[in-house]
Design an enzyme around this catalytic site. Structure first.
Site, PDB file in Angstrom:
ATOM      1  N   HIS A  48     122.915  32.806 124.835  1.00 61.31           N
ATOM      2  CA  HIS A  48     121.450  32.905 124.879  1.00 61.31           C
ATOM      3  C   HIS A  48     120.784  31.568 124.622  1.00 61.31           C
ATOM      4  O   HIS A  48     119.595  31.522 124.295  1.00 61.31           O
ATOM      5  CB  HIS A  48     120.962  33.962 123.877  1.00 61.31           C
ATOM      6  CG  HIS A  48     121.314  35.357 124.296  1.00 61.31           C
ATOM      7  ND1 HIS A  48     121.307  36.426 123.425  1.00 61.31           N
ATOM      8  CD2 HIS A  48     121.702  35.857 125.492  1.00 61.31           C
ATOM      9  CE1 HIS A  48     121.665  37.521 124.078  1.00 61.31           C
ATOM     10  NE2 HIS A  48     121.922  37.198 125.323  1.00 61.31           N
TER      11      HIS A  48
ATOM     12  N   GLN B  46     125.330  35.077 120.338  1.00 56.84           N
ATOM     13  CA  GLN B  46     124.008  35.402 120.851  1.00 56.84           C
ATOM     14  C   GLN B  46     122.968  34.557 120.106  1.00 56.84           C
ATOM     15  O   GLN B  46     121.809  34.517 120.492  1.00 56.84           O
ATOM     16  CB  GLN B  46     123.684  36.879 120.629  1.00 56.84           C
ATOM     17  CG  GLN B  46     124.649  37.844 121.315  1.00 56.84           C
ATOM     18  CD  GLN B  46     124.415  39.269 120.863  1.00 56.84           C
ATOM     19  OE1 GLN B  46     123.636  40.003 121.467  1.00 56.84           O
ATOM     20  NE2 GLN B  46     125.064  39.672 119.789  1.00 56.84           N
TER      21      GLN B  46
ATOM     22  N   THR C  75     126.051  42.084 114.813  1.00 53.53           N
ATOM     23  CA  THR C  75     125.074  42.324 115.874  1.00 53.53           C
ATOM     24  C   THR C  75     124.782  43.814 115.991  1.00 53.53           C
ATOM     25  O   THR C  75     125.650  44.649 115.770  1.00 53.53           O
ATOM     26  CB  THR C  75     125.523  41.741 117.232  1.00 53.53           C
ATOM     27  OG1 THR C  75     124.534  42.019 118.229  1.00 53.53           O
ATOM     28  CG2 THR C  75     126.861  42.305 117.672  1.00 53.53           C
ATOM     29  N   SER C  76     123.531  44.119 116.338  1.00 53.04           N
ATOM     30  CA  SER C  76     123.084  45.518 116.375  1.00 53.04           C
ATOM     31  C   SER C  76     123.524  46.220 117.648  1.00 53.04           C
ATOM     32  O   SER C  76     123.387  47.423 117.781  1.00 53.04           O
ATOM     33  CB  SER C  76     121.549  45.562 116.294  1.00 53.04           C
ATOM     34  OG  SER C  76     121.000  44.860 117.418  1.00 53.04           O
TER      35      SER C  76
ATOM     36  N   ASN D 248     130.141  44.624 110.560  1.00 52.54           N
ATOM     37  CA  ASN D 248     128.677  44.598 110.545  1.00 52.54           C
ATOM     38  C   ASN D 248     128.179  45.205 109.229  1.00 52.54           C
ATOM     39  O   ASN D 248     128.872  46.008 108.610  1.00 52.54           O
ATOM     40  CB  ASN D 248     128.127  45.387 111.740  1.00 52.54           C
ATOM     41  CG  ASN D 248     126.717  44.956 112.110  1.00 52.54           C
ATOM     42  OD1 ASN D 248     126.447  43.778 112.303  1.00 52.54           O
ATOM     43  ND2 ASN D 248     125.811  45.917 112.155  1.00 52.54           N
ATOM     44  N   LEU D 249     126.952  44.844 108.843  1.00 48.98           N
ATOM     45  CA  LEU D 249     126.447  45.365 107.555  1.00 48.98           C
ATOM     46  C   LEU D 249     126.338  46.880 107.594  1.00 48.98           C
ATOM     47  O   LEU D 249     126.600  47.567 106.613  1.00 48.98           O
ATOM     48  CB  LEU D 249     125.075  44.743 107.255  1.00 48.98           C
ATOM     49  CG  LEU D 249     124.561  44.907 105.819  1.00 48.98           C
ATOM     50  CD1 LEU D 249     125.519  44.232 104.841  1.00 48.98           C
ATOM     51  CD2 LEU D 249     123.166  44.330 105.646  1.00 48.98           C
TER      52      LEU D 249
ATOM     53  N   CYS E  45     114.049  21.267 131.020  1.00 47.58           N
ATOM     54  CA  CYS E  45     112.871  20.835 131.771  1.00 47.58           C
ATOM     55  C   CYS E  45     112.608  21.822 132.917  1.00 47.58           C
ATOM     56  O   CYS E  45     113.477  22.021 133.778  1.00 47.58           O
ATOM     57  CB  CYS E  45     113.088  19.435 132.348  1.00 47.58           C
ATOM     58  SG  CYS E  45     111.660  18.871 133.303  1.00 47.58           S
TER      59      CYS E  45
END
Ligand code: BV8
Length: 233
Positions: free
Chosen positions: A109, A91, A176-177, A201-202, A117
């Site tokens: 993303h 992401q 990721t949250s 994840n943390l 352009c």
């Protein structure tokens, strides 16, 4: 861990945190300094293009000051050594996976380093700030925007991602949250397909309860350890 032959990995801002890149939702993170609606939506861009171009120019310039961390390097090692199929979806719009040695990274993303352009649709790698309105190298229009997927825009290569999720043995979510869709829904797709699901994840994410296993800790420590585990199977 059963014999693994197809792994899908999804990374988020947490894998770049130890490299010094702000995450989005931590206190003082990127979105704290700006309203999402103002800098990460087509409406915000239409309303104030200089604010948005300046926001992304600043983040692109910041890439020069950061380096990949042990998590990025471990994922590149996995890509080189794993004998099965591996899809790394990120992401993140930074280039740290590539600078850490990964060669096949799916940026769902988009990427800070690229411009799109708005006039002819050609992508390019601008060498200066977009706020200076450089010309598109293809059509010369001064219509370059960041090649980044904003809220309300369709993420890239979704068919390729869903095809991989329906065949995966293992889906791993890193840093990721689980706050943004469709990425936050990938764990359900993987489960439906019978894959094992693991979160590193943390802290527990919004979707932690959906994973077979969820481990907490910094990516720079947990990811190399997990890669060693996978390669020792
Ligand atoms: C779309 C690019 C449809 C820009 C980004 C209501 C319900 C469901 C969905 C929606 C809804 N309302 C609107 C939607 C859709 C919307 C959405 O999901 N909104 C949310 C807010 C509810 N989604 C969209 O609009 C998407 N498009 O749906 O299109 C469509 C259909 C047809 C046709 C056209 C369109 C597009 C979303 C993409 C937006 N762009 N980024 C930019 O970068 O500037 S989002 C951005 O935030 C990131 O890319 C990422 O995806 C997202 C979440 O960020 P994270 O990476 O998770 O970072 P975060 O800070 O949140 O968390 C970091 C985590 O790391 C934390 O958990 C922390 O604990 C952990 N961590 C910290 N340090 C460490 C660590 N972990 C390990 N080690 C550490 N050291």
């Amino acid at each position: 861990m059963a014999e693994l032959s197809r792994i899908v990995i999804l990374t988020g801002a947490g894998v770049s945190a130890e490299s010094g890149i702000d995450t989005f939702r931590a206190a003082g993170g990127l979105w704290e300094q700006h309203r999402v609606e103002d800098v990460a939506t087509p409406e915000g861009f239409a309303r104030d293009p200089d604010l948005v171009l300046g926001f992304y120019d600043m983040r692109r310039a910041a890439l020069e000051k950061v380096k990949p961390n042990a998590a990025h390097r471990a994922l590149a090692h996995l890509e080189r050594e794993f004998s099965g199929e591996l899809l790394l979806v990120t992401q993140n719009v930074d280039d740290l996976h590539e600078r850490g040695g990964s060669t096949d990274v799916l940026h769902m993303h988009g990427e800070l380093r690229r411009a799109l352009c708005a006039s002819c649709g050609v992508r390019s790698e601008p060498d200066g700030p977009l706020i200076d309105r450089p010309q598109c190298p293809a059509c010369e229009a001064k219509a370059l925007r960041p090649d980044v997927v904003w809220f309300g825009e369709m993420p890239y290569q979704m068919e390729r991602i869903y095809a991989a999720l329906t065949r995966a043995d293992l889906f791993v979510s890193l840093g990721t949250s689980g706050a943004v869709y469709p990425a936050a829904g990938f764990v359900q797709e993987a489960k439906l397909a019978g894959a094992e699901t693991l979160e590193l994840n943390l802290e527990p994410s919004e979707g932690s309860h959906l994973f077979d296993e969820s481990r907490q800790g910094p990516a720079g420590t947990l990811v190399p350890r997990w890669v060693d585990e996978v390669l020792s199977v």
